[in-house]
Design an enzyme around this catalytic site. Structure first.
Site, PDB file in Angstrom:
ATOM      1  N   THR A 102      -4.893  13.294   4.973  1.00 24.15           N
ATOM      2  CA  THR A 102      -3.409  13.243   6.050  1.00 24.15           C
ATOM      3  C   THR A 102      -3.802  15.024   6.310  1.00 24.15           C
ATOM      4  O   THR A 102      -2.717  15.280   7.528  1.00 24.15           O
ATOM      5  CB  THR A 102      -2.431  13.109   4.492  1.00 24.15           C
ATOM      6  OG1 THR A 102      -2.811  12.122   3.578  1.00 24.15           O
ATOM      7  CG2 THR A 102      -1.111  13.082   5.110  1.00 24.15           C
TER       8      THR A 102
ATOM      9  N   LYS B  93       0.567  -1.225   0.216  1.00 20.05           N
ATOM     10  CA  LYS B  93      -0.087  -0.181  -0.021  1.00 20.05           C
ATOM     11  C   LYS B  93       0.984   1.245   0.046  1.00 20.05           C
ATOM     12  O   LYS B  93       1.781   1.062   0.999  1.00 20.05           O
ATOM     13  CB  LYS B  93      -0.794  -0.005   0.678  1.00 20.05           C
ATOM     14  CG  LYS B  93      -1.104   1.085   0.987  1.00 20.05           C
ATOM     15  CD  LYS B  93      -3.068   0.833   0.811  1.00 20.05           C
ATOM     16  CE  LYS B  93      -3.884   2.252   0.626  1.00 20.05           C
ATOM     17  NZ  LYS B  93      -4.120   2.631  -0.498  1.00 20.05           N
TER      18      LYS B  93
ATOM     19  N   ASP C  93      -0.826  10.942  -4.604  1.00 19.50           N
ATOM     20  CA  ASP C  93       0.431  11.748  -4.269  1.00 19.50           C
ATOM     21  C   ASP C  93       0.555  12.770  -4.453  1.00 19.50           C
ATOM     22  O   ASP C  93      -0.299  13.478  -5.440  1.00 19.50           O
ATOM     23  CB  ASP C  93       1.951  10.516  -4.025  1.00 19.50           C
ATOM     24  CG  ASP C  93       2.970  11.032  -3.012  1.00 19.50           C
ATOM     25  OD1 ASP C  93       3.201  11.392  -2.143  1.00 19.50           O
ATOM     26  OD2 ASP C  93       4.244  11.359  -3.153  1.00 19.50           O
TER      27      ASP C  93
ATOM     28  N   LYS D  75       5.119   1.990  -2.985  1.00 23.26           N
ATOM     29  CA  LYS D  75       5.286   3.453  -3.758  1.00 23.26           C
ATOM     30  C   LYS D  75       5.554   2.920  -5.093  1.00 23.26           C
ATOM     31  O   LYS D  75       6.238   2.179  -5.339  1.00 23.26           O
ATOM     32  CB  LYS D  75       6.220   4.185  -3.565  1.00 23.26           C
ATOM     33  CG  LYS D  75       6.026   6.071  -3.467  1.00 23.26           C
ATOM     34  CD  LYS D  75       4.979   6.621  -1.986  1.00 23.26           C
ATOM     35  CE  LYS D  75       4.251   7.860  -2.570  1.00 23.26           C
ATOM     36  NZ  LYS D  75       3.783   8.087  -1.432  1.00 23.26           N
TER      37      LYS D  75
ATOM     38  N   ASN E 272      -3.394  19.119  -1.617  1.00 23.66           N
ATOM     39  CA  ASN E 272      -3.655  18.238  -0.500  1.00 23.66           C
ATOM     40  C   ASN E 272      -3.312  18.246   0.651  1.00 23.66           C
ATOM     41  O   ASN E 272      -4.695  18.750   1.478  1.00 23.66           O
ATOM     42  CB  ASN E 272      -3.812  16.492  -1.437  1.00 23.66           C
ATOM     43  CG  ASN E 272      -5.221  15.615  -0.460  1.00 23.66           C
ATOM     44  OD1 ASN E 272      -4.175  14.864   0.097  1.00 23.66           O
ATOM     45  ND2 ASN E 272      -6.283  16.000  -0.992  1.00 23.66           N
TER      46      ASN E 272
HETATM   47  P1  NDP Z   1       0.163  18.008  -4.102  1.00 23.99           P
HETATM   48  O1  NDP Z   1       0.854  17.593  -5.115  1.00 23.99           O
HETATM   49  O2  NDP Z   1      -1.387  18.299  -3.824  1.00 23.99           O
HETATM   50  O3  NDP Z   1       0.368  18.604  -3.339  1.00 23.99           O
HETATM   51  C1  NDP Z   1       2.534  19.249  -3.549  1.00 23.99           C
HETATM   52  C2  NDP Z   1       2.730  20.752  -3.067  1.00 23.99           C
HETATM   53  O4  NDP Z   1       3.729  20.822  -2.750  1.00 23.99           O
HETATM   54  C3  NDP Z   1       2.037  21.217  -3.984  1.00 23.99           C
HETATM   55  O5  NDP Z   1       1.410  23.028  -3.718  1.00 23.99           O
HETATM   56  C4  NDP Z   1       3.254  21.903  -5.013  1.00 23.99           C
HETATM   57  O6  NDP Z   1       3.275  22.970  -5.782  1.00 23.99           O
HETATM   58  C5  NDP Z   1       4.403  21.952  -3.937  1.00 23.99           C
HETATM   59  N1  NDP Z   1       5.704  21.342  -4.235  1.00 23.99           N
HETATM   60  C6  NDP Z   1       6.021  20.391  -4.305  1.00 23.99           C
HETATM   61  N2  NDP Z   1       7.093  20.764  -4.944  1.00 23.99           N
HETATM   62  C7  NDP Z   1       8.350  20.764  -4.586  1.00 23.99           C
HETATM   63  C8  NDP Z   1       9.679  22.110  -4.004  1.00 23.99           C
HETATM   64  N3  NDP Z   1       9.777  20.912  -4.572  1.00 23.99           N
HETATM   65  N4  NDP Z   1       9.226  22.828  -3.761  1.00 23.99           N
HETATM   66  C9  NDP Z   1       8.676  23.671  -2.873  1.00 23.99           C
HETATM   67  N5  NDP Z   1       7.162  23.505  -3.376  1.00 23.99           N
HETATM   68  C10 NDP Z   1       6.463  22.572  -3.976  1.00 23.99           C
HETATM   69  O7  NDP Z   1       0.688  16.304  -3.240  1.00 23.99           O
HETATM   70  P2  NDP Z   1      -0.169  16.385  -1.779  1.00 23.99           P
HETATM   71  O8  NDP Z   1      -0.235  17.349  -1.024  1.00 23.99           O
HETATM   72  O9  NDP Z   1      -0.633  14.926  -1.314  1.00 23.99           O
HETATM   73  O10 NDP Z   1       1.904  15.375  -0.930  1.00 23.99           O
HETATM   74  C11 NDP Z   1       2.695  16.141  -0.071  1.00 23.99           C
HETATM   75  C12 NDP Z   1       3.651  14.917   1.159  1.00 23.99           C
HETATM   76  O11 NDP Z   1       3.300  14.940   1.034  1.00 23.99           O
HETATM   77  C13 NDP Z   1       4.615  14.826  -0.451  1.00 23.99           C
HETATM   78  O12 NDP Z   1       5.793  14.788   0.317  1.00 23.99           O
HETATM   79  C14 NDP Z   1       3.870  13.571  -0.425  1.00 23.99           C
HETATM   80  O13 NDP Z   1       4.575  12.515   0.090  1.00 23.99           O
HETATM   81  C15 NDP Z   1       2.841  13.016   1.084  1.00 23.99           C
HETATM   82  N6  NDP Z   1       2.187  13.008   1.610  1.00 23.99           N
HETATM   83  C16 NDP Z   1       0.768  12.662   0.930  1.00 23.99           C
HETATM   84  C17 NDP Z   1      -0.081  11.583   1.611  1.00 23.99           C
HETATM   85  C18 NDP Z   1      -1.578  12.082   0.484  1.00 23.99           C
HETATM   86  O14 NDP Z   1      -2.932  11.335   0.913  1.00 23.99           O
HETATM   87  N7  NDP Z   1      -1.446  13.092  -0.303  1.00 23.99           N
HETATM   88  C19 NDP Z   1      -0.289  11.671   2.359  1.00 23.99           C
HETATM   89  C20 NDP Z   1       1.162  10.687   2.988  1.00 23.99           C
HETATM   90  C21 NDP Z   1       2.260  12.442   2.448  1.00 23.99           C
HETATM   91  P3  NDP Z   1       2.981  23.637  -6.854  1.00 23.99           P
HETATM   92  O15 NDP Z   1       1.651  23.805  -6.654  1.00 23.99           O
HETATM   93  O16 NDP Z   1       3.355  25.027  -7.629  1.00 23.99           O
HETATM   94  O17 NDP Z   1       2.799  22.494  -7.494  1.00 23.99           O
END
Ligand code: NDP
Length: 442
Positions: free
Chosen positions: A207, A88, A164, A124, A238
């Site tokens: 999350t 998962k 993700d 993953k 998210n």
């Molecule tokens: P999203 O794609 O919804 O959002 C990611 C956010 O981070 C966006 O605002 C993006 O900017 C920004 N971002 C991405 N890369 C960079 C970077 N290199 N520098 C600065 N900002 C950046 O992803 P999630 O919210 O789902 O995931 C965010 C984190 O949480 C990740 O590490 C993920 O692995 C972790 N996570 C997510 C879970 C989930 O349920 N979704 C569960 C557990 C962990 P922009 O809007 O410009 O693209």
């Protein structure tokens, strides 16, 4: 008994050019060192087995863009360990995706999933495909092509991917549709589905909400409360949006959000309605925020956590918080850093935090709410049931409290009661290792 530096050397030689994966392995092995003093782990080759994925798959994804040209990306799925249940873990679509990043995320996922107490193994996947600037039709064709290959390896009792970075409800929908068409079976082989066709209520929020529930548990344990706190959040996806939403519901003032282009500071508190419109409806960058909130500040470039706050929630991506940023947080009197993203602190930043007077919770514990509700989505799908938002939210709260209680107990047992990184790694590691040892030489 294991000689840990020898083990780390062997793993580094076996996995060259995989810095993110090696960093994650080193972090876990360092913190479980006191557990590994028991010679049974060495006798059972636990380090060798737990650091070698069951399977790592890479494949070509060909798809046709709107101009009719064939484009090619690479897809990945790492099925790391299924000692506790079906693999998962999410799928990430981002140009930075490579085998090292997917392996690090899958490795972390094993222990995170173990901490939830649910029967979930760790995996993953993803692709170096960049969804930014693509039309809906291009996203759909990419997702269908990606799933055409991935469908050979997944299934409700085998491997259940979720979203993700870059993979939300829209992408999961296109992939689920293609899976169903190929398999001719309606089964919960993906989570993070829309509630219209089998998704769980609260999955989208889980999350971020879970992160704030976890933060509340840590603060309560230290005789404090989250209500009234100033909170800085990074990211605007998210996790970040729903963390900010729950923090506001619990009486916090959320001051910042960021994206890959820049960051916003709103001293009156972030207006999430404006942010959701920009990021979820228009899919644009945060510079537009000032058009609706003229008193707020927009800064292009990387957020360095310069705004004073008591609670810091990094929710964007790995290695986003460097040494300078954590020093800014510490100098400004921040009380607690809880990770929403996976491994958002660089190794150097983490070292500073572990030696400073600041509370810290690692993502594998504090962001486990998402996978926990994915586990609840799997249960609802198997039982052909749908729980109410209140039911799912209560279960989420209970799971986050259970994770905190277990890791703080483990940290105390090994003599470092405030070291939640050590507590989380020990707790997750012991659960997975016990399950591996009971299943023979596999
Ligand atoms: P999203 O794609 O919804 O959002 C990611 C956010 O981070 C966006 O605002 C993006 O900017 C920004 N971002 C991405 N890369 C960079 C970077 N290199 N520098 C600065 N900002 C950046 O992803 P999630 O919210 O789902 O995931 C965010 C984190 O949480 C990740 O590490 C993920 O692995 C972790 N996570 C997510 C879970 C989930 O349920 N979704 C569960 C557990 C962990 P922009 O809007 O410009 O693209």
């Amino acid at each position: 008994m294991y000689n840990l530096s020898n083990e780390i050397k062997k793993i580094s030689e076996k996995n060259p050019n995989e810095p993110e994966f090696l960093n994650a392995v080193k972090e876990v092995l360092d913190s479980v060192a006191p557990v590994l003093e028991d010679s049974k782990y060495e006798k059972e080759s636990i380090i060798e087995r737990i650091t070698e994925p069951d399977r790592q798959i890479a494949f070509r994804v060909s798809w046709i863009d709107d101009s009719g040209k064939i484009r090619v990306n690479r897809g990945y799925r790492v099925q790391f360990n299924n000692a506790l249940g079906p693999y998962k873990g999410g799928l990430r679509f981002h140009p930075s995706v490579n085998m090292s990043i997917i392996k690090f995320l899958a490795f972390e996922q094993i222990f995170k999933n173990a901490l939830t107490g649910l029967p979930l193994g760790g995996g993953k996947g993803g692709s170096d495909f960049d969804p930014k600037g693509k039309s809906d039709a291009e996203i759909m064709r990419f997702c269908q092509s990606f799933m055409t290959e991935l469908s050979k390896y997944i299934g409700a009792d085998k491997d259940v991917p979720a979203g993700d970075i870059g993979v939300g409800e829209r992408e999961i929908g296109y992939m689920f549709g293609q899976y169903k068409r190929l398999r001719d079976t309606y089964e919960g082989a993906l989570t993070g589905k829309s509630v219209v066709y089998g998704g769980s209520l609260i999955r989208k929020q889980a999350t971020g909400y879970g992160l704030v529930y976890f933060t509340q548990n840590v603060l309560n344990h230290h005789g404090d409360d989250i209500s009234g706190k100033k909170v800085c959040v990074s990211g605007a996806g998210n996790v970040a949006i729903h963390a900010a939403e729950k923090a506001q519901q619990l009486g916090c003032k959320v001051l910042t959000l960021s994206d890959s282009k820049g960051w916003i500071y709103d001293s009156e508190g972030i207006d999430l309605k404006v942010v959701k419109d920009i990021k979820e409806v228009m899919r644009k960058d945060l510079s537009l925020y000032k058009e609706s909130r003229p008193n707020a500040e927009y800064h292009s470039g990387k957020f360095k956590w310069t705004i004073p706050c008591e609670v810091a929630l990094p929710c964007a991506t790995q290695n986003e918080v460097d040494a300078e940023s954590v020093q800014n947080l510490i100098n400004n009197g921040c009380k607690i850093i809880c990770e929403g993203a996976n491994m958002p602190l660089t190794a150097e930043a983490l070292k500073i935090v572990l030696n400073a007077d600041i509370l810290y919770a690692p993502g594998k514990a504090s962001n486990a709410g998402g996978v926990a509700v994915s586990g609840l989505e799997m249960s609802q799908n198997s039982m052909r049931l749908k729980w109410s938002s209140e039911e799912v939210d209560e279960k989420l709260k209970g799971i986050m409290k259970g994770i905190f209680d277990n890791i703080s107990e483990a940290a105390a047992e090994y003599g470092e009661p405030n070291n939640y990184l050590m507590g989380a790694n020990i707790c997750g590691f012991k659960r997975v290792a016990e399950a591996i040892m009971k299943q023979g030489a596999v």
